[in-house]
Design an enzyme around this catalytic site. Sequence first.
Site, short mmCIF file in Angstrom:
data_model
loop_
_atom_site.label_atom_id
_atom_site.label_comp_id
_atom_site.label_asym_id
_atom_site.label_seq_id
_atom_site.Cartn_x
_atom_site.Cartn_y
_atom_site.Cartn_z
N LYS A 1 0.85 -1.20 0.00
CA LYS A 1 0.00 0.00 0.00
C LYS A 1 0.88 1.25 0.00
CE LYS A 1 -1.86 2.92 2.84
NZ LYS A 1 -1.92 4.17 2.05
N GLU B 1 10.05 2.52 10.54
CA GLU B 1 11.02 3.57 10.23
C GLU B 1 10.26 4.88 10.34
OE1 GLU B 1 14.28 4.06 10.20
OE2 GLU B 1 14.34 2.30 8.90
N CYS C 1 13.21 11.99 6.29
CA CYS C 1 13.31 11.71 7.73
C CYS C 1 14.75 11.89 8.19
CB CYS C 1 12.75 10.34 8.07
SG CYS C 1 13.35 9.05 7.05
N GLU D 1 9.53 17.08 14.87
CA GLU D 1 9.80 16.96 13.44
C GLU D 1 8.84 17.87 12.66
OE1 GLU D 1 8.89 13.20 11.37
OE2 GLU D 1 10.91 13.35 10.55
C1 UN1 Z 1 13.91 9.13 4.19
O1 UN1 Z 1 14.13 10.30 4.38
O2 UN1 Z 1 12.80 8.66 4.45
O3 UN1 Z 1 19.84 9.10 3.24
C2 UN1 Z 1 14.91 8.21 3.59
C3 UN1 Z 1 18.89 9.62 2.68
C4 UN1 Z 1 18.12 8.83 1.64
C5 UN1 Z 1 16.98 8.10 2.26
C6 UN1 Z 1 16.13 8.91 3.14
N1 UN1 Z 1 19.01 7.92 1.00
O4 UN1 Z 1 18.52 10.73 2.95
#
Ligand code: UN1
Length: 485
Positions: free
Chosen positions: A173, A246, A280, A377
């Site tokens: 999804k 995550e 993230c 965040e």
């Molecule tokens: C994310 O921000 O969800 O290192 C992943 C990084 C990318 C992956 C980020 N390769 O910012």
Amino acid sequence: MKAYKILIDGKWINSESGETFSSLNPATEQALGRFQSGNENDVNRAVDAAERAFETWSSTPAPKRGEILLRAATLLRQEKESLARLVSTEMGKVIKEARGDVQEAIDITEYMAGEGRRLFGHTTPSELRDKFCMTVRRPVGVCGLISPWNFPIAIPAWKLTPALICGNAIVFKPASDTPLCAIKFVEILQKAGIPPGVINLVTGSGEHAGLPIVRHKSVRCISFTGSRETGLRITKEAGIKRVGLELGGKNGIIVMEDADLNLAVDGVIWGGFGTTGQRCTAASRVIVQQSVKEKFEKALADRVSKLRLGSGLDPKTDVGPLINRNAVEKVQMYVDIGVKEGAKLLCGGSRFKGRGFFYQPTLFTNATYDMKISQEEIFGPVVCIIAVKDLDEAIDVMNSVSYGLSSSIYTSSIRSAFRAIEQIEAGLTYVNSSTIGSEAHLPFGGVKQTGNTREAGIEGINEFSETKTVYFDYSGKLQKAQIDS
Ligand code: UN1
């Protein structure tokens, strides 16, 4: 307008809900298509199809599964430019970064294809004679994969390709903001030869399509990337199954007085404003040593004020739009809070009046570690500078948040770098580079409230395989561990 479908048992069909939703280009607010609002009935059919397909897929030799993934990687490479344009159009990412998104998917697909010829277990001696001990990997079963919109090709690839190489069947999804990228990615996997039913794709909301996957008794594993709130809900609803989460981050960059300050400014621009701060791993805090604060702040503000806001497809753009209107509201709310809390606004601080979900790159200084803007965040183009007296305080500030995903330190001292590596509570620490840019063959993930798993690299294989321990006794007699010598 084109209406897209969901994929169940190898066929693209309509949802039983009879309802659809649209996905918007965040730079223009134009709809890209209609998508099925999947529901519990769709999910049940998808899980049934996956269970059936699992039988043959899990017994297909892993190197053969790898060959299919390698074909998928080749197709992704051929389609790289058109997929990057789609990422830019549906998610808003500037085109260079959108190419990176697709490249990351190619990298992980190739890496996982190679795993088809490894999928190593291990052997070890037994404490008894004429007995052999080893571990073998087995697939988990039907996996529910729920992906975010900020890496609309790369993160689906991080989840689907290791799940596939391990022999699992999938109900996928994607985020409701980027369903078209997900559909195009799955079409490529289909074209590469993934058999019907091995991947089922249900678009729709978290509540109506995501939750039934999470709750389904026959789904053995959930892999989710997204917000902490949703992650928490998943842990409550999933029951006894593997759950890989995550979640968010509040990542920081430490800038020591012995650092190359120009390099550190480059790092903050890239980490703080790349993908409009919607990673993230984005660097939203700059923890700078007091002695160089003024100099650093001036240089950074100068660069931030020159960042060009615009459509991701325009090659002159530095910072693209936010994903949707809610994101603009949320960023504005945090900026207002920051001002109220007493941080000093150096650049930006307001939304763009015209069409599109744009927000000015925003820089705060004189923030303290405990302000809301330094703790929560924001997921937008907002960076705050926090001054500290020395490395001890810098590390304390770094660790003062509830998240622990990425971190970085700029310094020319080996001693400071290693102390940071040892003492920062995070899944990733970068030295003299920004908080973003993880590579496909290394593990990615965080500690504390960020999550409980690692993706990519060999750890991505661990997420989607069960380890079976095998004791093979060829002594021809009853041997008792711990008792016989
Ligand atoms: C994310 O921000 O969800 O290192 C992943 C990084 C990318 C992956 C980020 N390769 O910012």
